[in-house]
Design a protein around this motif. Sequence first.
Motif: not given
Length: 150
Positions: A82-83, A80, A86
């Motif tokens: 890195k993203l 999470n 989402h």
Amino acid sequence: MLFLTRILPSFLVAWLLTFTLASLFHSQYVVNQLVNVGVVVEFADRVNLTLEDWLGLLPTYGAIIALALTIAFLVTWFINKKLKAHSTGLFVIAGIAAFATALIAIESIMNITIIAGARGWGFYLQLVAGAIGGYAFAKLIKVFENIKLN
């Protein structure tokens, strides 16, 4: 402090919700199977069975769910970073993966489905419980993030 003020409370609430749903789905799946073979199950009996299952499953299935979610959410926590866009979807997938992995691993190791409510379509209801738990965790993390502690 982050762990005690944000992560732990979010996890405990999400775990309790997830376990409660998984236990409820298990109980009602079993009752439904009894009804399918002609057993008459009164509403009071359904409620009693559900409460007894919740208490009976708590030390074992509750611990399995806690461990599975801990591992899944920890891995997702790092992904999470890195993203972030989402994050909710990632934790929903993590909850599903936690249940699928735990149930399949237990069945593979013991060569039996120890959670009767995880047989047939009940397996998918258990995955739904995991998905809801992941969703709850993702949302609660954000809620606790916005609470300012003095």
